[in-house]
Design an enzyme around this catalytic site. Structure first.
Site, PDB file in Angstrom:
ATOM      1  N   GLY A   1       0.833  -1.195   0.000  1.00 56.91           N
ATOM      2  CA  GLY A   1       0.000   0.000   0.000  1.00 56.91           C
ATOM      3  C   GLY A   1       0.863   1.239   0.000  1.00 56.91           C
TER       4      GLY A   1
ATOM      5  N   GLN B  60       3.085   9.978   1.199  1.00 55.46           N
ATOM      6  CA  GLN B  60       4.367   9.265   1.234  1.00 55.46           C
ATOM      7  C   GLN B  60       5.247   9.559   0.029  1.00 55.46           C
ATOM      8  OE1 GLN B  60       2.428   5.246   2.172  1.00 55.46           O
ATOM      9  NE2 GLN B  60       4.416   5.091   3.148  1.00 55.46           N
TER      10      GLN B  60
ATOM     11  N   CYS C 273       5.941  -0.227   7.168  1.00 56.79           N
ATOM     12  CA  CYS C 273       5.578   0.932   6.349  1.00 56.79           C
ATOM     13  C   CYS C 273       6.775   1.307   5.488  1.00 56.79           C
ATOM     14  CB  CYS C 273       5.208   2.099   7.266  1.00 56.79           C
ATOM     15  SG  CYS C 273       4.769   3.601   6.388  1.00 56.79           S
ATOM     16  N   LEU C 274       6.528   1.623   4.238  1.00 57.52           N
ATOM     17  CA  LEU C 274       7.629   1.989   3.335  1.00 57.52           C
ATOM     18  C   LEU C 274       8.330   3.268   3.805  1.00 57.52           C
ATOM     19  CD1 LEU C 274       5.961   1.234  -0.119  1.00 57.52           C
ATOM     20  CD2 LEU C 274       7.714  -0.129   1.045  1.00 57.52           C
TER      21      LEU C 274
ATOM     22  N   HIS D   3      -4.353   1.317   7.607  1.00 57.54           N
ATOM     23  CA  HIS D   3      -2.996   1.871   7.648  1.00 57.54           C
ATOM     24  C   HIS D   3      -2.875   3.044   6.665  1.00 57.54           C
ATOM     25  CE1 HIS D   3       1.572   1.305   7.807  1.00 57.54           C
ATOM     26  NE2 HIS D   3       1.407   2.080   6.750  1.00 57.54           N
ATOM     27  N   GLU D   4      -3.381   2.841   5.434  1.00 63.18           N
ATOM     28  CA  GLU D   4      -3.219   3.884   4.408  1.00 63.18           C
ATOM     29  C   GLU D   4      -4.120   5.088   4.691  1.00 63.18           C
ATOM     30  OE1 GLU D   4      -0.670   3.629   2.708  1.00 63.18           O
ATOM     31  OE2 GLU D   4      -0.329   1.481   2.991  1.00 63.18           O
TER      32      GLU D   4
ATOM     33  N   HIS E 212      -2.545   7.298   7.102  1.00 69.25           N
ATOM     34  CA  HIS E 212      -1.546   8.180   6.478  1.00 69.25           C
ATOM     35  C   HIS E 212      -2.188   9.494   6.028  1.00 69.25           C
ATOM     36  CE1 HIS E 212       2.353   6.235   6.221  1.00 69.25           C
ATOM     37  NE2 HIS E 212       1.838   5.107   5.754  1.00 69.25           N
TER      38      HIS E 212
END
Ligand code: NI
Length: 151
Positions: A46, A51, A88-89, A130-131, A134
């Site tokens: 995701g 991000q 997380c990226l 999660h997204e 963000h």
């Protein structure tokens, strides 16, 4: 298409509330395309627009069941609870145990501007939460019950 640089924790854009998309333009289509390419390149499941430095409410997700594109996503219902590990990226060195709803019902616009309803569970429900976090300036480390160094 292009692979974007992923913003890392510590950058203030990750703490901001992202803005609603008011009109779906060719630029939003390009953003979606490039976000998907960036997510696949980074082997993530995701990615949210903040991000890659864009403060808009746009998300891409692929947990292995195909690409999902979300514009202005809203969670309507959260059902059940489960704790699982996530990463997380934007936080490459850490993972955490995060309590999330097991199942969520959500709505978002697709790239044609049509409202789509999702009823998802497990890893996909976790990715939605999660997204969407963000988009509200929330990282998993803000809500994790336990944080670990990545092995
Ligand atoms: Ni993340």
């Amino acid at each position: 298409m292009a692979v974007y640089q992923i913003v890392k924790m510590g950058d203030s854009i990750l703490k901001e509330k992202a803005q609603e998309v008011s009109k779906i333009t060719p630029n939003i289509h390009k953003l979606l395309d490039n976000m998907a390419e960036t997510m696949y390149d980074a082997k993530g499941v995701g990615l949210a627009a903040p991000q890659i430095g864009v403060p808009k409410r746009v998300v891409v997700i692929d947990t292995g069941e195909g690409l999902i594109e979300l514009i202005n996503p809203v969670i309507l219902e959260m059902i059940g609870e489960e704790v699982d590990q996530e990463g997380c990226l934007s936080i490459p060195n850490l993972v955490g145990d995060v309590r999330r709803a097991k199942r969520v019902v959500a709505e978002a616009l697709n790239r044609e501007g049509k409202t789509v309803r999702y009823d998802v569970e497990g890893l996909l429900a976790r990715a939605f939460q999660h997204e969407i976090d963000h988009l509200n300036g929330i990282l998993f480390v803000d809500v994790a019950e336990k944080i670990y160094e990545k092995a």
